[in-house]
Motif scaffolding. Structure first.
Motif, mmCIF file in Angstrom:
data_model
loop_
_atom_site.group_PDB
_atom_site.id
_atom_site.type_symbol
_atom_site.label_atom_id
_atom_site.label_comp_id
_atom_site.label_asym_id
_atom_site.label_seq_id
_atom_site.Cartn_x
_atom_site.Cartn_y
_atom_site.Cartn_z
ATOM 1 N N PHE A 1 12.796 -0.973 5.428
ATOM 2 C CA PHE A 1 12.587 -0.076 4.038
ATOM 3 C C PHE A 1 11.133 0.167 3.977
ATOM 4 C CE2 PHE A 1 15.644 -3.845 3.015
ATOM 5 C CZ PHE A 1 16.644 -3.163 2.921
ATOM 6 N N ARG A 2 11.115 1.294 3.116
ATOM 7 C CA ARG A 2 9.899 1.933 2.444
ATOM 8 C C ARG A 2 9.925 1.847 1.004
ATOM 9 N NH1 ARG A 2 11.640 7.765 3.962
ATOM 10 N NH2 ARG A 2 13.507 6.557 3.155
ATOM 11 N N VAL A 3 8.800 0.945 0.719
ATOM 12 C CA VAL A 3 8.745 0.260 -0.604
ATOM 13 C C VAL A 3 8.672 1.498 -1.640
ATOM 14 C CG1 VAL A 3 7.337 -0.843 -2.340
ATOM 15 C CG2 VAL A 3 7.578 -1.988 -0.115
ATOM 16 N N CYS A 4 8.145 2.556 -1.175
ATOM 17 C CA CYS A 4 7.678 3.791 -2.119
ATOM 18 C C CYS A 4 9.135 4.438 -2.365
ATOM 19 C CB CYS A 4 6.663 4.896 -1.555
ATOM 20 S SG CYS A 4 7.674 5.822 -0.121
ATOM 21 N N LYS A 5 10.138 4.619 -1.606
ATOM 22 C CA LYS A 5 11.351 5.177 -1.644
ATOM 23 C C LYS A 5 12.627 4.183 -2.033
ATOM 24 C CE LYS A 5 12.017 9.659 -0.996
ATOM 25 N NZ LYS A 5 11.918 10.784 -2.367
ATOM 26 N N ILE B 1 0.886 -1.211 0.086
ATOM 27 C CA ILE B 1 0.024 -0.014 0.009
ATOM 28 C C ILE B 1 0.845 1.290 -0.009
ATOM 29 C CG2 ILE B 1 -1.530 1.358 1.406
ATOM 30 C CD1 ILE B 1 -3.067 -1.345 2.022
ATOM 31 N N ILE B 2 0.759 1.876 -1.129
ATOM 32 C CA ILE B 2 1.522 3.255 -1.138
ATOM 33 C C ILE B 2 0.524 4.438 -1.002
ATOM 34 C CG2 ILE B 2 2.869 4.673 -2.565
ATOM 35 C CD1 ILE B 2 4.421 2.252 -3.418
ATOM 36 N N ARG B 3 0.740 5.220 -0.129
ATOM 37 C CA ARG B 3 -0.102 6.486 0.040
ATOM 38 C C ARG B 3 0.857 7.643 -0.526
ATOM 39 N NH1 ARG B 3 -4.577 5.139 -0.982
ATOM 40 N NH2 ARG B 3 -5.733 3.750 0.547
ATOM 41 N N CYS B 4 1.614 8.146 0.123
ATOM 42 C CA CYS B 4 2.194 9.548 -0.086
ATOM 43 C C CYS B 4 3.317 9.249 -1.378
ATOM 44 C CB CYS B 4 3.096 9.887 1.116
ATOM 45 S SG CYS B 4 4.323 9.076 1.555
ATOM 46 N N SER B 5 3.817 8.261 -1.361
ATOM 47 C CA SER B 5 5.230 7.837 -2.429
ATOM 48 C C SER B 5 6.558 8.774 -2.084
ATOM 49 C CB SER B 5 4.494 8.022 -3.777
ATOM 50 O OG SER B 5 4.482 9.511 -4.260
ATOM 51 N N LEU B 6 6.532 9.398 -0.966
ATOM 52 C CA LEU B 6 7.131 10.411 -0.581
ATOM 53 C C LEU B 6 8.277 9.913 0.546
ATOM 54 C CD1 LEU B 6 5.136 13.595 -0.929
ATOM 55 C CD2 LEU B 6 6.820 12.552 -2.695
ATOM 56 N N GLY B 7 8.106 8.889 1.271
ATOM 57 C CA GLY B 7 8.688 8.434 2.421
ATOM 58 C C GLY B 7 8.136 8.793 3.659
ATOM 59 N N LEU B 8 7.167 9.651 3.414
ATOM 60 C CA LEU B 8 6.624 10.008 4.672
ATOM 61 C C LEU B 8 5.656 9.507 5.937
ATOM 62 C CD1 LEU B 8 6.022 13.761 3.215
ATOM 63 C CD2 LEU B 8 8.031 12.932 4.345
ATOM 64 N N CYS B 9 4.650 8.865 4.988
ATOM 65 C CA CYS B 9 3.634 8.296 5.911
ATOM 66 C C CYS B 9 3.613 7.082 6.657
ATOM 67 C CB CYS B 9 2.114 8.364 5.058
ATOM 68 S SG CYS B 9 2.243 7.032 3.588
ATOM 69 N N GLY B 10 4.592 6.231 5.934
ATOM 70 C CA GLY B 10 5.009 4.916 6.465
ATOM 71 C C GLY B 10 4.021 3.701 6.060
ATOM 72 N N SER B 11 2.894 4.193 5.292
ATOM 73 C CA SER B 11 2.199 2.993 5.034
ATOM 74 C C SER B 11 2.637 1.813 4.242
ATOM 75 C CB SER B 11 0.981 3.327 4.327
ATOM 76 O OG SER B 11 1.352 4.337 3.166
ATOM 77 N N CYS B 12 3.865 2.082 3.524
ATOM 78 C CA CYS B 12 4.667 1.111 2.732
ATOM 79 C C CYS B 12 5.592 0.181 3.453
ATOM 80 C CB CYS B 12 4.830 1.619 1.522
ATOM 81 S SG CYS B 12 6.415 2.807 1.896
ATOM 82 N N VAL B 13 5.937 0.436 4.534
ATOM 83 C CA VAL B 13 7.016 -0.298 5.376
ATOM 84 C C VAL B 13 7.195 -1.748 5.183
ATOM 85 C CG1 VAL B 13 7.788 1.835 6.799
ATOM 86 C CG2 VAL B 13 6.177 -0.144 7.604
HETATM 87 S S1 FES Z 1 3.865 5.577 0.972
HETATM 88 FE FE1 FES Z 1 4.136 6.934 2.383
HETATM 89 S S2 FES Z 1 6.270 6.412 3.318
HETATM 90 FE FE2 FES Z 1 5.945 4.946 1.372
#
Ligand code: FES
Ligand code: FAD
Length: 276
Positions: free
Chosen positions: A241-245, A225-237
């Motif tokens: 690792f953060r999948v988005c970044k 699950i990717i929400r912000c895609s900016l490494g900020l929200c933590g939903s992709c951890v």
């Molecule tokens: S989607 Fe928000 S930190 Fe990865």
């Protein structure tokens, strides 16, 4: 900043016209559009596509710079993907990106293993690998013949150099079984330099375990699950690792660090850890 009059800030939303829609299966469609930044993307990178009034979702690029056009191949699984499927040619969508890292090409014999819609980012990768001179064996896994996507696109790619293996769980096309079955057999008999994979995480975990056993390195593309895609929200951890970044592509070295989560647990929309 502007490049030839075009914004180069990947975080800026661009509104693009849907130039073409192709029905891949009853649940999967490919949407083609023109975007200058996506034209310069690398295989494995994803965009955040905003379906106005519904949601913003991460989607891998399934074609990059085909005469200036790019595509996403989308399975209808919920609200946003259903809304996108109802769009018509000529209608508008907004997007930002491309985001994330990309697959790294490797020389020699390589495996590309895609399950279901996980084939999407593997299409531009296969195209690049064949240009790079790698000997590609592509395995496409699907539940049934009707759910195989992009056969007509991959066949010409592998015509000159490469091999295509299709597996279906019910045996209605190609070999009966899972995508991992021929992989295990071929990894035992031949020397491969890399296995690239994208698809259900349980499948990727098995691909990784077989490959580790045979000492072959892996690059796996994660769909969390990717929400912000900016490494900020933590939903992709996933572990550290953060999948988005840090991803969406992870190497064997990185996968070894998240073995307690990879293919075992995922994050829910509320951030809680749940079993696959
Ligand atoms: S989607 Fe928000 S930190 Fe990865
Ligand atoms: C880097 C990346 C690349 C992706 N590439 C593709 C692609 O090329 N083609 C494709 O069809 N799908 C892709 N996905 C998955 C796609 O983002 C989800 O299917 C989509 O967000 C679902 O939205 P929805 O509103 O239709 O479904 P929802 O109603 O929100 O949920 C339906 C199901 O989809 C899962 N899901 C929902 N949101 C996400 C999300 N943001 N990320 C992952 N899973 C989610 C949920 O667990 C649930 O099981 C990708 C995901 C990531 C992270």
């Amino acid at each position: 900043m502007k490049l030839l009059g075009y914004p180069t800030n990947i975080d800026a939303y661009r509104t693009v016209r849907i130039e073409n829609i192709e029905d891949d299966t009853s649940r999967v469609k490919t949407f083609t559009f023109r975007d200058e930044l996506c034209r310069h993307a690398k295989p494995g990178q994803y965009i955040m596509l905003w379906v106005q009034g519904v949601d913003e979702i991460p989607l891998s690029l399934s074609a990059i710079n085909h005469r200036g056009l790019s595509s996403v191949t989308v399975e209808k699984v919920g609200e946003a993907t259903a809304a996108l499927h109802s769009r018509k040619v000529g209608e508008l969508v907004s997007l930002r990106g491309p985001y994330g890292n990309s697959f790294q090409p490797t020389e020699g014999n390589v495996f590309v293993v895609g399950g279901g819609c996980g084939l999407a980012p593997l299409l531009p990768l296969t195209e690049d690998l064949t240009k790079f001179g790698s000997e590609v064996t592509l395995i496409i896994g699907a539940k049934t013949r009707k759910e195989i996507i992009s056969l007509t696109k991959v066949k010409p790619l592998l015509e000159k150099k490469g091999k295509l293996i299709v597996t279906t769980e019910d045996g209605s096309y190609g070999l009966k079984g899972l995508a991992t079955t021929p992989l295990e057999e071929l990894l035992t008999k031949n020397i491969f330099t890399m296995v690239y994979t994208c698809g259900p995480e349980l499948m990727m975990r098995r691909v990784f375990e077989f490959s580790e056993d045979k000492k072959v390195r892996v690059q796996a593309c994660f769909e969390r699950i990717i929400r912000c895609s900016l490494g900020l929200c933590g939903s992709c951890v996933v572990g550290k690792f953060r999948v988005c970044k840090d991803g969406p592509i992870f190497s064997s070295e990185q996968l070894r660090e998240v073995l307690d989560e990879f293919g075992r647990y995922k994050r829910n929309f509320d951030g809680s850890r749940v079993h696959f």
